[in-house]
Design an enzyme around this catalytic site. Structure first.
Site, PDB file in Angstrom:
ATOM      1  CE  LYS A  25      18.688  17.618  -0.048  1.00 32.73           C
ATOM      2  NZ  LYS A  25      17.296  17.556   0.372  1.00 32.73           N
ATOM      3  N   PRO A  40       0.788  -1.214   0.000  1.00 31.32           N
ATOM      4  CG  PRO A  40       0.011  -1.084   2.159  1.00 31.32           C
ATOM      5  CD  PRO A  40       1.095  -1.642   1.368  1.00 31.32           C
ATOM      6  CD  GLU A  41       3.166   3.333  -4.100  1.00 24.93           C
ATOM      7  OE1 GLU A  41       3.222   4.538  -4.393  1.00 24.93           O
ATOM      8  OE2 GLU A  41       3.573   2.437  -4.847  1.00 24.93           O
ATOM      9  CG  HIS A  44       0.001 -15.063   6.538  1.00 24.61           C
ATOM     10  ND1 HIS A  44       1.167 -15.485   7.145  1.00 24.61           N
ATOM     11  CD2 HIS A  44      -0.038 -15.685   5.344  1.00 24.61           C
ATOM     12  CE1 HIS A  44       1.779 -16.329   6.332  1.00 24.61           C
ATOM     13  NE2 HIS A  44       1.076 -16.475   5.241  1.00 24.61           N
ATOM     14  NE  ARG A  92       7.599  -9.382   1.497  1.00 26.48           N
ATOM     15  CZ  ARG A  92       8.209  -8.635   0.577  1.00 26.48           C
ATOM     16  NH1 ARG A  92       7.508  -8.057  -0.366  1.00 26.48           N
ATOM     17  NH2 ARG A  92       9.499  -8.474   0.601  1.00 26.48           N
TER      18      ARG A  92
END
Length: 272
Positions: A153, A2-3, A91, A110
């Site tokens: 940068k 997920p973002e 899970h 995970r």
DNA sequence: AGACGTACCTGACCGC
DNA sequence: TGCGGTCAGGTACGTC
């Protein structure tokens, strides 16, 4: 998984169904995910009503009436769904049983995700939150904010927009998609962008994230909303995961490179 | 400081 | 059918 758009999708789907509900009990099936689950989780949360569900960066925040917040991060593979007393699945690590028959289930194969409890007035000082940059979908995220943070940068612009101390929520998918939309090469050093390019990038990030939220997020493998529904923004990807396929604009082959250990997808013709 | 690499963990997929 | 290698949405931390 997920973002920002995926977390926002979960938040939007859960909010109307859990706000005002009391946490009746907690079932916990292991001591840790990525980090230890706080031992006081149960004693702080049980019998508390959920007052709000908010999001900061990729964190979900459940605020309780006792002025504590439950912080949930889903890592790469986490799900947080509202179910009706289904059998425990592989899970499933943490289950918040609400009054009535609904359960909030945290499932994370995970186990890169994590859970914490933070007193409400300490949240901005907590180590997960103290160094976070600004939210990309607020008005404060604009060229004037970003331009000085890129200056001098040398880091590649793709890595910079994924730096959560500058702007939060832009993960690996949406970084590639945003740079494609802005027609900026992902390897370009951040400090070399012109003000015009920075403006295009800001607009592109907002556009990609907003469209992904409208589409209910991106389901690559296993993302689902709080109601268990898949997203469909993956059908609108221009470049992500499309190495070798044609750029929708110029029909050149989309390329894949690796930056900071993560795949980047782009069109070297459109993104100079 | 900044630029890397590594660690955390399971599962899906591919070639042999 | 199985085995080994590679890859996957994120973040923190260690090392040069």
């Amino acid at each position: 998984m997920p973002e920002l758009p995926e977390i926002e999708t979960i938040r939007l789907s859960l909010a109307p169904n859990i706000i005002g509900k009391k946490i009746a009990s907690i079932s916990q099936f292991r001591d840790n995910l990525r980090y230890s689950i706080p031992k006081e989780l149960g004693s702080i949360c049980v019998n508390q009503t959920i007052l709000s569900v908010t999001r900061r960066a990729k964190y979900l925040i459940l605020s309780l009436e006792n002025n504590y917040n439950i912080i949930i991060h889903l890592g790469m593979s986490g799900r947080f769904t509202l179910n009706k007393n289904l059998a425990i699945k592989k899970h499933d690590h943490l289950i918040f049983s609400l009054e009535g028959e609904n359960q909030l289930v945290l499932n994370d194969p995970r186990r890169f995700g994590f859970v914490d409890i933070i007193a409400k007035n300490h949240i901005d000082h907590h180590k997960y939150f103290a160094r976070l940059g600004i939210e990309p979908l607020t008005e404060k995220f604009d060229t004037a904010y970003l331009m000085p943070r890129l200056a001098q940068k040398k880091v590649a612009i793709k890595n910079l927009i994924m730096d959560s101390s500058i702007v939060v929520g832009v993960g690996n998918i949406y970084a590639s998609e945003s740079l494609y939309l802005a027609k900026i090469h992902p390897l370009k050093s951040a400090g070399s962008l012109t003000e015009y390019e920075v403006g295009k990038l800001v607009t592109a990030i907002k556009s990609v994230l907003n469209r992904a939220i409208i589409a209910g997020g991106s389901t690559l493998k296993d993302f689902v909303s709080g109601n268990g529904e898949s997203g469909y923004f993956q059908n609108q990807f221009n470049v992500y995961s499309k190495a070798g396929e044609m750029c929708p604009a110029c029909l050149s082959a989309i390329e894949r490179i690796v930056q900071a250990g993560r795949s980047t997808f782009f069109c070297s013709t459109c993104q100079e």
